[in-house]
Scaffold this motif. Sequence first.
Motif, PDB file in Angstrom:
ATOM      1  N   ARG A   1       0.821  -1.226   0.000  1.00  0.00           N
ATOM      2  CA  ARG A   1       0.000   0.000   0.000  1.00  0.00           C
ATOM      3  C   ARG A   1       0.854   1.273   0.000  1.00  0.00           C
ATOM      4  NH1 ARG A   1      -3.617   0.967   5.400  1.00  0.00           N
ATOM      5  NH2 ARG A   1      -3.713   3.221   5.317  1.00  0.00           N
ATOM      6  N   PHE A   2       1.968   1.243   0.739  1.00  0.00           N
ATOM      7  CA  PHE A   2       2.766   2.464   0.840  1.00  0.00           C
ATOM      8  C   PHE A   2       3.828   2.545  -0.267  1.00  0.00           C
ATOM      9  CE2 PHE A   2       1.481   1.212   5.214  1.00  0.00           C
ATOM     10  CZ  PHE A   2       0.480   2.157   5.352  1.00  0.00           C
ATOM     11  N   CYS A   3       3.783   1.589  -1.178  1.00  0.00           N
ATOM     12  CA  CYS A   3       4.737   1.594  -2.296  1.00  0.00           C
ATOM     13  C   CYS A   3       4.061   2.043  -3.582  1.00  0.00           C
ATOM     14  CB  CYS A   3       5.332   0.207  -2.490  1.00  0.00           C
ATOM     15  SG  CYS A   3       6.421  -0.257  -1.169  1.00  0.00           S
ATOM     16  N   ARG A   4       2.906   2.676  -3.439  1.00  0.00           N
ATOM     17  CA  ARG A   4       2.179   3.123  -4.622  1.00  0.00           C
ATOM     18  C   ARG A   4       2.043   4.644  -4.596  1.00  0.00           C
ATOM     19  NH1 ARG A   4      -1.845  -1.481  -6.200  1.00  0.00           N
ATOM     20  NH2 ARG A   4      -0.905  -3.231  -5.102  1.00  0.00           N
ATOM     21  N   PRO A   5       2.385   5.382  -5.599  1.00  0.00           N
ATOM     22  CA  PRO A   5       2.901   4.912  -6.885  1.00  0.00           C
ATOM     23  C   PRO A   5       4.420   4.660  -6.869  1.00  0.00           C
ATOM     24  CG  PRO A   5       2.585   7.278  -6.953  1.00  0.00           C
ATOM     25  CD  PRO A   5       2.145   6.838  -5.592  1.00  0.00           C
ATOM     26  N   ILE A   6       5.123   5.201  -5.844  1.00  0.00           N
ATOM     27  CA  ILE A   6       6.584   5.042  -5.844  1.00  0.00           C
ATOM     28  C   ILE A   6       6.961   4.046  -4.759  1.00  0.00           C
ATOM     29  CG2 ILE A   6       8.799   6.250  -5.585  1.00  0.00           C
ATOM     30  CD1 ILE A   6       7.086   8.860  -6.169  1.00  0.00           C
ATOM     31  N   SER A   7       7.778   3.045  -5.120  1.00  0.00           N
ATOM     32  CA  SER A   7       8.132   2.041  -4.125  1.00  0.00           C
ATOM     33  C   SER A   7       9.074   2.639  -3.069  1.00  0.00           C
ATOM     34  CB  SER A   7       8.783   0.838  -4.793  1.00  0.00           C
ATOM     35  OG  SER A   7       9.923   1.255  -5.476  1.00  0.00           O
ATOM     36  N   VAL A   8       8.935   2.113  -1.859  1.00  0.00           N
ATOM     37  CA  VAL A   8       9.749   2.600  -0.739  1.00  0.00           C
ATOM     38  C   VAL A   8      11.131   1.964  -0.825  1.00  0.00           C
ATOM     39  CG1 VAL A   8       9.984   2.557   1.782  1.00  0.00           C
ATOM     40  CG2 VAL A   8       7.742   2.971   0.742  1.00  0.00           C
ATOM     41  N   ARG A   9      12.176   2.812  -0.878  1.00  0.00           N
ATOM     42  CA  ARG A   9      13.541   2.269  -0.931  1.00  0.00           C
ATOM     43  C   ARG A   9      13.986   1.891   0.482  1.00  0.00           C
ATOM     44  NH1 ARG A   9      17.018   5.865  -1.697  1.00  0.00           N
ATOM     45  NH2 ARG A   9      15.656   7.674  -1.625  1.00  0.00           N
ATOM     46  N   THR A  10      14.893   0.916   0.553  1.00  0.00           N
ATOM     47  CA  THR A  10      15.360   0.483   1.874  1.00  0.00           C
ATOM     48  C   THR A  10      16.074   1.632   2.581  1.00  0.00           C
ATOM     49  OG1 THR A  10      15.658  -1.702   0.912  1.00  0.00           O
ATOM     50  CG2 THR A  10      16.645  -1.348   3.071  1.00  0.00           C
ATOM     51  N   ALA A  11      16.894   2.357   1.841  1.00  0.00           N
ATOM     52  CA  ALA A  11      17.612   3.474   2.458  1.00  0.00           C
ATOM     53  C   ALA A  11      16.796   4.757   2.303  1.00  0.00           C
ATOM     54  CB  ALA A  11      18.973   3.640   1.797  1.00  0.00           C
ATOM     55  N   SER A  12      15.679   4.827   3.016  1.00  0.00           N
ATOM     56  CA  SER A  12      14.853   6.037   2.929  1.00  0.00           C
ATOM     57  C   SER A  12      14.157   6.285   4.256  1.00  0.00           C
ATOM     58  CB  SER A  12      13.801   5.889   1.824  1.00  0.00           C
ATOM     59  OG  SER A  12      12.852   4.911   2.188  1.00  0.00           O
ATOM     60  N   PHE A  13      13.760   7.539   4.456  1.00  0.00           N
ATOM     61  CA  PHE A  13      13.034   7.907   5.678  1.00  0.00           C
ATOM     62  C   PHE A  13      11.707   7.155   5.741  1.00  0.00           C
ATOM     63  CE2 PHE A  13       9.916  10.523   7.924  1.00  0.00           C
ATOM     64  CZ  PHE A  13      10.572  10.747   9.127  1.00  0.00           C
ATOM     65  N   ALA A  14      11.103   6.956   4.559  1.00  0.00           N
ATOM     66  CA  ALA A  14       9.794   6.278   4.505  1.00  0.00           C
ATOM     67  C   ALA A  14       9.879   4.864   5.066  1.00  0.00           C
ATOM     68  CB  ALA A  14       9.301   6.234   3.068  1.00  0.00           C
ATOM     69  N   PHE A  15      11.066   4.243   5.014  1.00  0.00           N
ATOM     70  CA  PHE A  15      11.218   2.907   5.578  1.00  0.00           C
ATOM     71  C   PHE A  15      11.749   2.967   7.022  1.00  0.00           C
ATOM     72  CE2 PHE A  15      13.815  -0.933   6.373  1.00  0.00           C
ATOM     73  CZ  PHE A  15      12.786  -1.855   6.351  1.00  0.00           C
ATOM     74  N   TRP A  16      12.794   3.768   7.241  1.00  0.00           N
ATOM     75  CA  TRP A  16      13.416   3.774   8.568  1.00  0.00           C
ATOM     76  C   TRP A  16      12.590   4.527   9.613  1.00  0.00           C
ATOM     77  CZ3 TRP A  16      16.799   0.302   9.907  1.00  0.00           C
ATOM     78  CH2 TRP A  16      17.504  -0.348   8.900  1.00  0.00           C
ATOM     79  N   GLY A  17      11.729   5.446   9.151  1.00  0.00           N
ATOM     80  CA  GLY A  17      10.824   6.118  10.094  1.00  0.00           C
ATOM     81  C   GLY A  17       9.929   5.107  10.809  1.00  0.00           C
ATOM     82  N   PRO A  18       9.169   4.282  10.051  1.00  0.00           N
ATOM     83  CA  PRO A  18       8.363   3.247  10.710  1.00  0.00           C
ATOM     84  C   PRO A  18       9.187   2.234  11.515  1.00  0.00           C
ATOM     85  CG  PRO A  18       7.606   3.567   8.469  1.00  0.00           C
ATOM     86  CD  PRO A  18       8.850   4.399   8.626  1.00  0.00           C
ATOM     87  N   VAL A  19      10.411   1.926  11.034  1.00  0.00           N
ATOM     88  CA  VAL A  19      11.260   0.988  11.799  1.00  0.00           C
ATOM     89  C   VAL A  19      11.547   1.586  13.181  1.00  0.00           C
ATOM     90  CG1 VAL A  19      13.548  -0.102  11.948  1.00  0.00           C
ATOM     91  CG2 VAL A  19      12.326  -0.097   9.775  1.00  0.00           C
ATOM     92  N   LEU A  20      11.899   2.872  13.179  1.00  0.00           N
ATOM     93  CA  LEU A  20      12.201   3.543  14.448  1.00  0.00           C
ATOM     94  C   LEU A  20      10.967   3.566  15.356  1.00  0.00           C
ATOM     95  CD1 LEU A  20      14.235   5.419  16.081  1.00  0.00           C
ATOM     96  CD2 LEU A  20      13.005   7.310  15.034  1.00  0.00           C
ATOM     97  N   LEU A  21       9.813   3.879  14.773  1.00  0.00           N
ATOM     98  CA  LEU A  21       8.592   3.947  15.580  1.00  0.00           C
ATOM     99  C   LEU A  21       8.221   2.575  16.137  1.00  0.00           C
ATOM    100  CD1 LEU A  21       6.444   6.372  13.395  1.00  0.00           C
ATOM    101  CD2 LEU A  21       7.433   6.842  15.626  1.00  0.00           C
ATOM    102  N   MET A  22       8.318   1.544  15.287  1.00  0.00           N
ATOM    103  CA  MET A  22       7.984   0.192  15.763  1.00  0.00           C
ATOM    104  C   MET A  22       9.000  -0.281  16.794  1.00  0.00           C
ATOM    105  SD  MET A  22       5.146  -0.974  14.785  1.00  0.00           S
ATOM    106  CE  MET A  22       5.024  -2.730  14.795  1.00  0.00           C
ATOM    107  N   PHE A  23      10.248   0.100  16.604  1.00  0.00           N
ATOM    108  CA  PHE A  23      11.272  -0.210  17.592  1.00  0.00           C
ATOM    109  C   PHE A  23      10.858   0.388  18.946  1.00  0.00           C
ATOM    110  CE2 PHE A  23      15.029   0.830  20.031  1.00  0.00           C
ATOM    111  CZ  PHE A  23      15.785  -0.321  19.944  1.00  0.00           C
TER     112      PHE A  23
END
Lengths: 287, 425
Positions: free
Chosen positions: B216-238
């Motif tokens: 869902r969050f990769c539309r229209p642009i896929s989320v790159r591993t080295a991006s805030f869009a990925f590490w932001g949720p990682v930090l929050l879930m952490f």
Amino acid sequence: MNLELIPLLIIALLMISAGGADVETTEFVIEGDHEITEHRGALIVGDATVTVPADEAVSGPVYVIGGEFRVNGTIEGDVTQLSGSLVVEDGATIGGELQHISGSEELSTEATITERTTVAFESSEPGPIAAYTPFVLTTLILALGGTWLSRKHELLLDTVGAAAQDHPLISLTVGALLSVTFLSVFVFMAFTLILLPVSILGLLVGLVTVAYGIIALGYLAGQQLNTPRVGLATGFGVVVVMVVLQVIGAIPILGDLIAGGLLLTGLGAVILTYFGLQEFEPVSLPE
Amino acid sequence: MKLFEFAREREWVPITGYLIYVSALTAGYYYNLTFVQLGLTDLGTQKIGMPPGDVSIVMAILALLTLVAAVVSGVLMDRRGWSTDLYVKFRLLFLIVLTQLILTVAAPHVSTIELFVLWVIVCSIALGVGIPVSFSFMLDFVPVRDRGYVAAVVAGLSFFVAALYPIEWRIDEFSLVMSAMMVPAVLVLAILSVKRFRFVDTLASQHERDAFGTGRFCRPISVRTASFAFWGPVLLMFGVFFIDSLGFLRIIETTLYIYTSWQSPDLSVRLFIAVLHVVGALAAGVIYTNFDRNWLFLWVFGLFAFTHLLYVFHIQFGAGDTPPLVLPMFYVLAVSFYTTLNFALWPDLSTPETIGTHTALGVGIAGWLATFLSTSLALYSEGIGLSLLSHLTYVNALALLFVVTLPVLLYVHRMVELARGGLTP
């Protein structure tokens, strides 16, 4: 905790606050059987059985808002009974004023009570007219409010109603979560005494929001009449909703669940639409 | 829901996919909640006679090893193209479940510290590999539209059963029951690993359909591993896992609070907790599906902050009484919320090409690394004699910090976006 205790708890906390008692030493006993010995500070008895044993003394003041409070020993301060059951046994002492407002009491003639007052109300078993007066009055106020709102700001009710009708599950979920969380937060705030006014204000805002939800549901019900007189239809719809809530409550468990579900759906729809100022649209997901 | 569409159109193969996903993930998470989390403690303390502190250290090592195994296997799955090959994933799952079966059968016979450590190492490798394999099933079996609800069903069901059974944890009995349940799963997976079926072929190609593959969050642009869009949720879930684990580890060690927790001897309390887990998970599913994910994060942090505030308040003013059920109620709601989020979030932040890496990093860092660090910190706080009240006050402060940080971060992120795009009139 029994939800019906909340208003009495707020009143008790207000009385404690007005009396200048220290919140740090206030104890609220919610459930279970307890023996209280040597407590220094205010005590609130909720849905619990609390006993002060013989030869033990608590300072008070004590507020009985539910459950049972049994005194065998000494209460140095005042005892105020707002509800529940109070039993003062032989040889027990109440050093302050025993104020009876409501609930059942059993006072031994062998007990020592310095001062006793009773706040008299009307008969505890009112007739059918008196019993239904609050309901009729509330319905009337909501119906008038609904009539006025639908005439002056129909779009607001239309937006809230659309959210409740098109997204009932989301409205119900949001309404349930918000009510559970905020009710607990406001009760918790009341215990701090400093935030007691915020707590009361919050509960009042909550009630107004629920009322707004009922009016929106009434507006939806009124729409079924297909009449151009929207004010009249909404007023009638509100009456129908209120009667349904009242009647359905008579069915054990299921009735309460349905009534609660309706109220929470209305509440959720009001919140989701910012009181009708903005249409609610869920996020778009790929089909 | 897409599921109802499939049912109306009598498309039974996609419906089978839902069933496989829910069964596999519920069983796996239940196993993790009970056998791994409860079992390790019981095995170490009761069977082998290790001090609880030493067992906690072993648990922390398990968490760290699981993270390493998850990341290595997740990256490997993406690079080799296994993430999109359902048959390979079935084979991997077969090996994982077979290993877990052997570990479960062997558990009652572990009698020395050396064997216990070996058991833990093998277990962590199996768990680690299991993370990208099982979480990536979502892109094969569950369309994007239904992920919140399906995640809610998995979280609710596994917590519901775990809260009610086992009532008393005895490793010998439990090992037998779990083994009996795992044998059919191993057999089914063995067949699926070696033989091709038409319905599995259909399921294997579902990730190529628009409704399934890309999150869902990769539309229209896929989320790159080295991006805030990925590490932001990682930090929050952490933060979520860390706060939960840090508080919970000390709460369940306090006798007073055991009576209103998962380990309560009172069945009605456990039933209350079990039902509330389901209700909380379903509510989270509704919110995840219909709102931006940040609302769910805000709810989780808010719930945790309020829960710990309640516990702190009870410790201060509760006079040693059994706490009211409102305390575990909010705890359970918070846990159900973030578990649902955890199941749906990582696949939704991934494409078929990145799902192995993203789920491994997400679940590994947010789940297992957070557990490792919080276990260590909880042990430290216990070791230096920090009172429960002080400990929970720190946890509460952390939760409140996250409640405030989240909107601030979002606001700053938006500002950065606007600044990059230039000012608009």
